[in-house]
Design an enzyme around this catalytic site. Structure first.
Site, PDB file in Angstrom:
ATOM      1  N   HIS A  12       0.875  -1.185   0.000  1.00  0.00           N
ATOM      2  CA  HIS A  12       0.000   0.000   0.000  1.00  0.00           C
ATOM      3  C   HIS A  12       0.907   1.229   0.000  1.00  0.00           C
ATOM      4  O   HIS A  12       1.991   1.175   0.585  1.00  0.00           O
ATOM      5  CB  HIS A  12      -0.889   0.013   1.236  1.00  0.00           C
ATOM      6  CG  HIS A  12      -0.137   0.183   2.529  1.00  0.00           C
ATOM      7  ND1 HIS A  12      -0.252  -0.660   3.594  1.00  0.00           N
ATOM      8  CD2 HIS A  12       0.764   1.117   2.931  1.00  0.00           C
ATOM      9  CE1 HIS A  12       0.537  -0.270   4.573  1.00  0.00           C
ATOM     10  NE2 HIS A  12       1.174   0.804   4.205  1.00  0.00           N
ATOM     11  N   HIS A  59      -2.091   3.711  10.322  1.00  0.00           N
ATOM     12  CA  HIS A  59      -0.916   4.586  10.448  1.00  0.00           C
ATOM     13  C   HIS A  59      -1.251   5.760  11.365  1.00  0.00           C
ATOM     14  O   HIS A  59      -1.241   6.917  10.936  1.00  0.00           O
ATOM     15  CB  HIS A  59      -0.483   5.106   9.085  1.00  0.00           C
ATOM     16  CG  HIS A  59      -0.119   4.036   8.091  1.00  0.00           C
ATOM     17  ND1 HIS A  59      -1.043   3.237   7.459  1.00  0.00           N
ATOM     18  CD2 HIS A  59       1.093   3.638   7.617  1.00  0.00           C
ATOM     19  CE1 HIS A  59      -0.421   2.397   6.633  1.00  0.00           C
ATOM     20  NE2 HIS A  59       0.868   2.611   6.719  1.00  0.00           N
ATOM     21  N   HIS A 197      10.899  -0.554   2.143  1.00  0.00           N
ATOM     22  CA  HIS A 197      10.842   0.905   2.143  1.00  0.00           C
ATOM     23  C   HIS A 197      11.207   1.446   3.511  1.00  0.00           C
ATOM     24  O   HIS A 197      10.974   0.794   4.528  1.00  0.00           O
ATOM     25  CB  HIS A 197       9.509   1.461   1.650  1.00  0.00           C
ATOM     26  CG  HIS A 197       8.255   1.163   2.448  1.00  0.00           C
ATOM     27  ND1 HIS A 197       7.833  -0.111   2.770  1.00  0.00           N
ATOM     28  CD2 HIS A 197       7.313   2.000   2.957  1.00  0.00           C
ATOM     29  CE1 HIS A 197       6.679  -0.036   3.429  1.00  0.00           C
ATOM     30  NE2 HIS A 197       6.345   1.231   3.576  1.00  0.00           N
ATOM     31  N   GLU A 244       6.306  -4.000   7.779  1.00  0.00           N
ATOM     32  CA  GLU A 244       4.892  -4.227   7.424  1.00  0.00           C
ATOM     33  C   GLU A 244       4.679  -5.625   6.842  1.00  0.00           C
ATOM     34  O   GLU A 244       3.571  -6.166   6.889  1.00  0.00           O
ATOM     35  CB  GLU A 244       4.409  -3.166   6.411  1.00  0.00           C
ATOM     36  CG  GLU A 244       4.263  -1.776   7.017  1.00  0.00           C
ATOM     37  CD  GLU A 244       3.832  -0.706   5.997  1.00  0.00           C
ATOM     38  OE1 GLU A 244       3.424   0.374   6.438  1.00  0.00           O
ATOM     39  OE2 GLU A 244       3.909  -0.929   4.769  1.00  0.00           O
TER      40      GLU A 244
HETATM   41  C1  DHB Z   1       4.705   5.485   1.848  1.00  0.00           C
HETATM   42  C2  DHB Z   1       4.631   4.127   2.133  1.00  0.00           C
HETATM   43  C3  DHB Z   1       3.885   3.671   3.211  1.00  0.00           C
HETATM   44  O1  DHB Z   1       3.794   2.359   3.593  1.00  0.00           O
HETATM   45  C4  DHB Z   1       3.171   4.562   3.987  1.00  0.00           C
HETATM   46  O2  DHB Z   1       2.408   4.074   4.969  1.00  0.00           O
HETATM   47  C5  DHB Z   1       3.264   5.924   3.725  1.00  0.00           C
HETATM   48  C6  DHB Z   1       4.027   6.387   2.655  1.00  0.00           C
HETATM   49  C7  DHB Z   1       5.495   5.992   0.687  1.00  0.00           C
HETATM   50  O3  DHB Z   1       6.188   5.209   0.021  1.00  0.00           O
HETATM   51  O4  DHB Z   1       5.393   7.173   0.382  1.00  0.00           O
HETATM   52 FE    FE Z   2       2.530   2.005   5.390  1.00  0.00          FE
END
Ligand code: DHB
Ligand code: FE
Length: 300
Positions: A12, A59, A197, A244
């Site tokens: 996501h 979040h 990420h 995650e």
């Molecule tokens: C991004 C990724 C995430 O999992 C999130 O919760 C908020 C931002 C991103 O890549 O910008």
């Molecule tokens: Fe996220």
């Protein structure tokens, strides 16, 4: 009897929701990403789940940082899209399945997993972006998601977060719960979030393609061994938000092979970088009785 027919795994990212809501999906930046979900949208239309048990993380939208449940199940009739600071996304209200959700809570808690019961829960991009990717934007004339959804929120925001092993075991308990619900329902379980990420600190922007693809291989072929991986390995290799991915192990633990059934059939596999700061991974696995050669995206 209700049965889990398939599991879906997808990242996501809030910017994916923005791209859909603002009609940007055909732009050069976004087109390759959305192409990876074309098969999935057709597949979902064909497979017609009655209910999606959707494992995601909040979040700090519905739960403030003052109170963070490790595992929370949504029992309500419906769930509104959360305002994450820019107004709520223009997507349908999520319709729940209180009877099945209550049954799962009862069964899983008696199976020694202490869930938090959420009678009101606004759902953020962690839940609505996977729905948008898999369903597309519902038409204005029939503005609703195609199935009911039971939101299942996992804490991956503040440590300590649950282990991959615990998540995998919880998936097995969820499968037992669904299969003891006395109504003929086609249920899918989705694991969302990830892949590599990191959104803050010195390593912000980290992506690890090799590790992500190995994770996908292992999730398909050796989920039990994968579930033993420690948090420090996720964070080192996949970045702080890569954690995650433990949520994918809940969905994988609910598949038939983990309980002695046949191996799942890989219907679709997709990986793409970048989407905002995130590597996007996506799998569809079907339990064998449901699988047919005709609706597979690639040769077996
Ligand atoms: C991004 C990724 C995430 O999992 C999130 O919760 C908020 C931002 C991103 O890549 O910008
Ligand atoms: Fe996220």
């Amino acid at each position: 009897m209700a049965r889990i027919t398939a599991s879906v795994y997808t990242s996501h990212v809030p910017a994916i929701g923005v791209a859909i809501d603002q009609g940007l999906t055909q732009q050069d930046y976004w087109k390759p990403l959305f192409q990876g979900y074309e098969f999935s949208k057709q597949w979902l239309k064909q497979s017609k789940p009655d209910v999606v048990f959707l494992v995601y993380n909040d979040h700090a939208s519905a739960f403030s940082l003052e109170l963070i449940p490790t595992f929370a199940i949504g029992l309500a009739d419906q769930f509104e899209p959360a305002d994450e600071g820019y107004g709520a996304r223009p997507v349908p209200t999520v319709i729940g399945h209180p009877e099945l959700a209550t049954h799962i809570a009862q069964s899983v808690i008696q199976d020694d997993f202490d869930l938090t019961l959420a009678n009101k829960l606004d759902v953020d991009h962690g839940l609505t972006v996977p729905l948008s990717l898999m369903c597309g934007q519902p038409p204005a004339t029939d503005f609703q998601w195609p199935c009911k959804v039971i939101p299942f929120a996992v804490n991956v925001v503040q440590y300590p977060v649950p282990s991959g092993r615990r998540c995998f075991q919880l998936g097995q308990a969820i499968r037992r719960a669904v299969e003891s619900f006395d109504e003929d329902l086609n249920v899918q379980i989705w694991g969302t979030g990830g892949m590599s990420h990191q959104l803050q600190g010195a390593r912000a922007g980290l992506i690890n393609r090799a590790w992500d693809n190995k994770f996908l291989d292992r999730l398909i072929a050796e989920p039990e061994a994968l579930s033993q991986m420690s948090h420090i390995d996720y964070v080192r290799e996949a970045g702080s938000e890569g954690i995650e991915l433990v949520m994918w192990l809940i969905a994988r633990g609910a598949m038939a092979d983990v309980a002695g059934g046949g191996a799942p059939v890989l219907k679709h596999r997709f990986y793409h970088v970048p989407a905002s700061n995130t590597a996007v991974g996506h799998l569809i696995l079907e339990n064998p009785a449901e699988a047919t050669a005709s609706n597979r995206s690639e040769p077996a």
